[in-house]
Design a protein around this motif. Structure first.
Motif, mmCIF file in Angstrom:
data_model
loop_
_atom_site.group_PDB
_atom_site.id
_atom_site.type_symbol
_atom_site.label_atom_id
_atom_site.label_comp_id
_atom_site.label_asym_id
_atom_site.label_seq_id
_atom_site.Cartn_x
_atom_site.Cartn_y
_atom_site.Cartn_z
ATOM 1 N N ASP A 187 -6.754 0.596 0.233
ATOM 2 C CA ASP A 187 -6.221 1.589 1.172
ATOM 3 C C ASP A 187 -7.358 2.290 1.908
ATOM 4 O OD1 ASP A 187 -3.403 1.523 0.906
ATOM 5 O OD2 ASP A 187 -3.544 2.544 -1.019
ATOM 6 N N ILE A 198 -3.794 9.574 2.791
ATOM 7 C CA ILE A 198 -3.867 8.115 2.788
ATOM 8 C C ILE A 198 -3.465 7.636 4.177
ATOM 9 C CG2 ILE A 198 -3.015 6.007 1.647
ATOM 10 C CD1 ILE A 198 -4.505 8.170 -0.184
ATOM 11 N N ARG A 245 5.963 -3.384 -1.605
ATOM 12 C CA ARG A 245 4.704 -3.937 -1.147
ATOM 13 C C ARG A 245 4.841 -5.450 -1.002
ATOM 14 N NH1 ARG A 245 -0.265 -2.687 -5.163
ATOM 15 N NH2 ARG A 245 -1.428 -4.552 -4.658
ATOM 16 N N ASP A 266 3.191 14.802 -3.029
ATOM 17 C CA ASP A 266 3.056 13.481 -2.418
ATOM 18 C C ASP A 266 2.036 12.740 -3.268
ATOM 19 O OD1 ASP A 266 2.567 11.278 -0.869
ATOM 20 O OD2 ASP A 266 1.712 12.378 0.825
ATOM 21 N N THR A 267 2.510 11.794 -4.053
ATOM 22 C CA THR A 267 1.650 11.172 -5.065
ATOM 23 C C THR A 267 1.146 9.820 -4.600
ATOM 24 O OG1 THR A 267 3.544 10.100 -6.141
ATOM 25 C CG2 THR A 267 2.963 12.303 -6.913
ATOM 26 N N TRP A 268 -0.170 9.654 -4.584
ATOM 27 C CA TRP A 268 -0.746 8.358 -4.211
ATOM 28 C C TRP A 268 -1.193 7.616 -5.464
ATOM 29 C CZ3 TRP A 268 -5.339 6.094 -5.435
ATOM 30 C CH2 TRP A 268 -5.515 4.806 -4.895
ATOM 31 N N TRP A 269 -0.760 6.396 -5.553
ATOM 32 C CA TRP A 269 -1.228 5.519 -6.633
ATOM 33 C C TRP A 269 -0.750 4.114 -6.373
ATOM 34 C CZ3 TRP A 269 2.220 4.048 -10.971
ATOM 35 C CH2 TRP A 269 3.524 4.551 -10.831
ATOM 36 N N GLN A 270 -0.979 3.200 -7.312
ATOM 37 C CA GLN A 270 -0.684 1.775 -7.111
ATOM 38 C C GLN A 270 -0.324 1.129 -8.446
ATOM 39 O OE1 GLN A 270 -4.864 0.863 -5.988
ATOM 40 N NE2 GLN A 270 -4.016 0.403 -3.974
ATOM 41 N N THR A 271 0.248 -0.068 -8.375
ATOM 42 C CA THR A 271 0.485 -0.839 -9.601
ATOM 43 C C THR A 271 -0.830 -0.939 -10.388
ATOM 44 O OG1 THR A 271 2.113 -2.118 -8.363
ATOM 45 C CG2 THR A 271 1.426 -3.024 -10.468
ATOM 46 N N GLY A 326 4.938 5.885 -2.864
ATOM 47 C CA GLY A 326 5.093 4.508 -2.411
ATOM 48 C C GLY A 326 4.593 4.244 -1.014
ATOM 49 N N GLU A 327 4.555 5.263 -0.181
ATOM 50 C CA GLU A 327 4.148 5.079 1.214
ATOM 51 C C GLU A 327 3.879 6.473 1.773
ATOM 52 O OE1 GLU A 327 7.525 4.238 3.708
ATOM 53 O OE2 GLU A 327 8.866 4.594 2.049
ATOM 54 N N PRO A 328 3.229 6.511 2.924
ATOM 55 C CA PRO A 328 2.965 7.835 3.497
ATOM 56 C C PRO A 328 4.276 8.548 3.832
ATOM 57 C CG PRO A 328 1.710 6.101 4.614
ATOM 58 C CD PRO A 328 2.677 5.417 3.711
ATOM 59 N N ASN A 363 4.069 -2.455 3.762
ATOM 60 C CA ASN A 363 4.875 -1.653 2.861
ATOM 61 C C ASN A 363 6.248 -1.438 3.503
ATOM 62 O OD1 ASN A 363 5.835 0.456 1.244
ATOM 63 N ND2 ASN A 363 3.714 0.992 0.727
ATOM 64 N N ARG A 392 -2.938 0.608 4.447
ATOM 65 C CA ARG A 392 -3.671 -0.516 3.879
ATOM 66 C C ARG A 392 -4.754 -0.998 4.838
ATOM 67 N NH1 ARG A 392 -2.766 -1.697 -1.474
ATOM 68 N NH2 ARG A 392 -3.862 -3.617 -0.962
HETATM 69 C C1 WTA Z 1 1.001 2.763 -0.844
HETATM 70 C C2 WTA Z 1 3.455 2.195 -5.827
HETATM 71 C C3 WTA Z 1 0.613 6.705 1.114
HETATM 72 C C4 WTA Z 1 -0.490 2.428 -0.777
HETATM 73 C C5 WTA Z 1 3.181 3.403 -6.727
HETATM 74 C C6 WTA Z 1 -0.735 1.731 -2.098
HETATM 75 C C7 WTA Z 1 1.057 5.260 -0.616
HETATM 76 C C8 WTA Z 1 0.554 0.977 -2.312
HETATM 77 C C9 WTA Z 1 1.427 6.349 -1.447
HETATM 78 C C10 WTA Z 1 0.831 0.705 -3.758
HETATM 79 C C11 WTA Z 1 1.358 7.669 -0.891
HETATM 80 C C12 WTA Z 1 1.607 4.496 -2.578
HETATM 81 N N1 WTA Z 1 0.944 7.786 0.383
HETATM 82 N N2 WTA Z 1 0.662 5.448 0.653
HETATM 83 N N3 WTA Z 1 1.711 8.751 -1.585
HETATM 84 N N4 WTA Z 1 1.764 5.837 -2.650
HETATM 85 N N5 WTA Z 1 1.207 4.133 -1.350
HETATM 86 O O1 WTA Z 1 1.589 -1.046 -6.084
HETATM 87 O O2 WTA Z 1 -0.730 1.562 0.303
HETATM 88 O O3 WTA Z 1 3.969 -0.732 -5.244
HETATM 89 O O4 WTA Z 1 -1.851 0.891 -2.083
HETATM 90 O O5 WTA Z 1 2.622 1.166 -6.178
HETATM 91 O O6 WTA Z 1 1.575 1.823 -1.747
HETATM 92 O O7 WTA Z 1 2.099 0.142 -3.942
HETATM 93 P P1 WTA Z 1 2.612 -0.204 -5.384
#
Ligand code: WTA
Length: 675
Positions: free
Chosen positions: A525, A537, A551, A433-438, A409-411, A546, A540
């Motif tokens: 991002d 990451i 978000r 530490d998982t990066w992804w988005q909606t 969700g965030e760094p 965030n 934004r």
């Molecule tokens: C941020 C949540 C850093 C990022 C799953 C992204 C992250 C936004 C990370 C999406 C992470 C999500 N490290 N930043 N591991 N994971 N973000 O759509 O800016 O609610 O674009 O999805 O959260 O937020 P969303």
């Protein structure tokens, strides 16, 4: 709340870095060959190591996804075309010709093999009162709900809004929609009536599903009342289904349906609709940098496949494990990793109704001990909060079942990462530490799975998942080919889990994601790629902030602040906040004639934002200023405001385009006075 089997007739209340060099080498299971690690990869020529498999998944994307889709999903009719995508035009289609039903994939096929396996553990607000729901029971609930929706006229292609906390009936409602071919639109139950009604209207729902009251952190919230207010401005709504989370009755009108009572009258068999791969599975609203929240559209086969595959491999989930994702089902994390990924894999998944500090800061770890959780998936904001309460809350409980710790969700800052790894995980469990988005539907960058024996660098999301090809763009829009470099994070080729469009606004979809870097998917991002090729990451690049992992577009908050009768104009920015990650800072210019006390203004603005969006979007800090720093063409220079708030006064940059440089001095002075 009602559960099938057992006490059926009554309505029961029981249901329910760059510089981080301290690399940590985490040794995980060594797999001897790729096929043993990933059975669906058995036929991939040359993909004999995990790194080779990763390359194969990107270079031979059709072969990879075709094999995985055939292996992981049950099809009513096989697909004939793996993908038909053109990112530059925002055309994304996967597995065309295929027909399947998502609820059959999540339920029926597991009921055939292991009907009594626990599908859901509902971790209710009160610790120790959890409720377990087996696959057989969840299928029964889903079928009854599917029949109920059908009886009330919900048809394939309709959209049902769900405004419920995480609970089994919410999951059954989502799956019931999937069963009969309706799309669902889950709205986080912390959103206000205004935010809910906007989403119901945009989705044009004729049915809303809710509960009488919510219970969270020991507090009761009037969810049905919020729905009553919301639907007053939603002419499309014909019915509101109301489940009973508590025993307290609520006023029911002709439009309202007592959900559990009516479900009991329905048959336990519900014919699943044969859905096309690209039919809509759900809408989920999320904030952008401009305008109203957008309803991202996810479709059936590709989304489910990507959620299932990432759940299995990023977390190293195995049969019999208990998966504990503490996100609310109102967010994409709840959709993909509390519901669809684990259920598609026949897993046992926890639905967490409470908060990290209720009844005390040991809640998560007491739950880990009691439910024997194997993978724990949470947000950095909660980790930061809990570490402040001290290690004793963690040490009190047995966490020996834990195998993987996830962050989303965030760094995650190094201090929180180290605490999570050392104190919570006893230096035994890899932190992913998982990066992804909606928009991405599932995890795109994470330390696992391609090379589980390799290092994990604290605070870095590390490596792309199978089929994901991240690229960094320089300021001229060209792909950065070297390492040790930063840029705008894009994804170079389509993957099955990505969102297909924005509901009713494909143009906004292409303009936001496809046009900034033609041929690439733009994430919004920024990221850094280290010398070793690992990703971190950096945050934004647009005006999305965030707050506690939620978000929110700064423009959405400004819109509301500007509606206050005393306010002439405002600028909202995010600033570093110890616990929340980012806090909301509002600069406000008052109307000349406005007579308002600071405390009144703050109360008024907070009330308005809570009423129109949600509590988490309320300003943490309000600074009244005489004027905002603007360019001669009238654009607010947010960059300058951010630097002032971050106390980076040497980095204010070029102020020559400012209309009135004195405004900056005033704001700096005002900010110092506030501290
Ligand atoms: C941020 C949540 C850093 C990022 C799953 C992204 C992250 C936004 C990370 C999406 C992470 C999500 N490290 N930043 N591991 N994971 N973000 O759509 O800016 O609610 O674009 O999805 O959260 O937020 P969303």
């Amino acid at each position: 709340m009602w559960l099938p089997g057992g006490c059926a007739s009554t309505v029961l209340t029981s249901l329910g870095c760059r510089s981080f060099r301290s690399c940590v080498r985490v040794l995980a299971r060594r797999a001897c060959n790729t096929a043993a690690f990933m059975p669906e990869a058995a036929g991939f020529e040359g993909a004999s190591s995990r790194a080779a498999l990763q390359d194969f998944s990107v270079s031979s994307s059709d072969s990879f996804w075709s094999a995985v889709a055939r292996h992981r999903l049950s099809w009513i009719r096989p697909f004939h075309t793996v993908q038909d995508c053109d990112l530059s035009r925002g055309r994304i289609k996967w597995f065309e010709g295929g027909k399947l039903n998502v609820s059959v994939n999540c339920l029926d096929r597991h009921v055939h093999t292991c009907p009594e396996r626990v599908a859901l553990i509902w971790e209710r607000d009160e610790p120790g009162s959890e409720v377990k729901v087996t696959y057989r029971q969840l299928l029964e609930m889903t079928c009854r709900m599917g029949n109920l929706l059908r009886r009330h006229g919900v048809r394939r292609g309709d959209c049902v809004t769900i405004y419920m906390p995480s609970c089994p009936l919410a999951v059954a409602s989502m799956l019931a929609c999937a069963r009969i071919g309706a799309a669902h639109n889950v709205v986080f139950a912390g959103f206000s009536a205004v935010a809910l009604s906007e989403r119901i209207r945009d989705a044009q729902s004729s049915v809303v599903i809710t509960v009488n009251q919510g219970v969270r952190g020991g507090k009761v919230t009037e969810l049905k009342r919020t729905v009553d207010t919301a639907v007053q401005s939603c002419p499309t709504v014909r019915q509101v289904f109301v489940a009973m989370r508590t025993e307290n009755p609520v006023v029911m009108t002709a439009r309202d349906v007592a959900m559990e009572e009516e479900m009991l009258k329905e048959d336990v068999v519900c014919e699943p609709a044969a859905m096309d791969s690209e039919d809509t599975l759900f809408l989920l609203y999320t904030s952008g940098s401009t305008g109203k929240p957008k309803g991202l559209v996810h479709t059936q086969a590709g989304y489910l496949l990507f959620a299932a595959l990432t759940h299995r491999y990023v977390f190293n989930y195995h049969d019999g494990d208990v998966f504990g994702c503490v996100a609310d089902i109102g967010w994409i994390t709840g959709h993909s990793y509390s519901v669809y990924g684990p259920l598609a894999n026949g897993g046992t998944t926890v639905l967490f109704e409470s908060t990290p500090t209720y009844p005390d800061p040991g809640r998560y770890w007491e739950m880990v001990q009691r439910l024997k959780i194997n993978q724990f998936y949470g947000a950095p904001t909660a980790i930061r909060l809990l570490l402040k309460y001290g290690d004793q809350w963690v040490h009190k409980y047995d966490r020996s079942t834990l195998k993987t710790l996830g962050s989303v969700g965030e760094p995650i800052n190094t201090e929180a990462w180290e605490w999570y790894y050392s104190v919570v995980g006893d230096r035994r469990c890899p932190v992913v530490d998982t990066w992804w988005q909606t928009e991405t539907g599932g995890i795109c960058i994470a330390p696992r799975p391609s090379d589980p024996d390799a290092e994990i660098v604290p605070g870095m999301a590390m490596r792309p998942f199978f089929g994901i090809k991240p690229v960094l763009m320089d300021t001229e829009g060209k792909v950065e080919t070297s390492n040790n470099t930063s840029g705008a994070l894009c994804i170079a080729q389509p993957w099955p889990g990505m969102a297909r469009t924005i509901h009713n606004n494909h143009q906004r979809f292409t303009e936001t994601y496809c046009h900034p870097y033609p041929g690439y998917f733009f994430t919004g991002d920024g990221a850094y790629r280290s010398e070793e090729g690992y990703y971190q990451i950096t945050g934004r690049l647009d005006d999305v902030i965030n707050v506690s992992g939620h978000r929110i577009g700064t423009a959405e908050i400004e819109d509301i602040v500007n509606q206050c009768s005393a306010v002439a104009e405002s600028a909202v920015i995010g600033y570093s906040h110890d616990i929340k990650g980012q806090g909301v800072y509002a600069f406000v210019v008052l109307k000349k004639i406005a007579e308002v006390q600071d405390s009144d203004l703050s109360r008024q603005l907070n009330d308005m934002v809570a009423k129109k969006i949600a509590k988490y979007a309320c300003p943490d800090c309000i600074q009244i200023v005489q004027r905002l720093p603007k360019t001669r063409s009238g654009k607010i220079m947010r960059r300058v405001l951010r630097k002032i708030v971050e106390r980076e006064l040497d980095g204010l940059g070029d102020l020559s385009t400012l209309d009135d440089p004195a405004s900056v001095r005033e704001i700096i002075q005002g900010h110092s006075d506030l501290l």
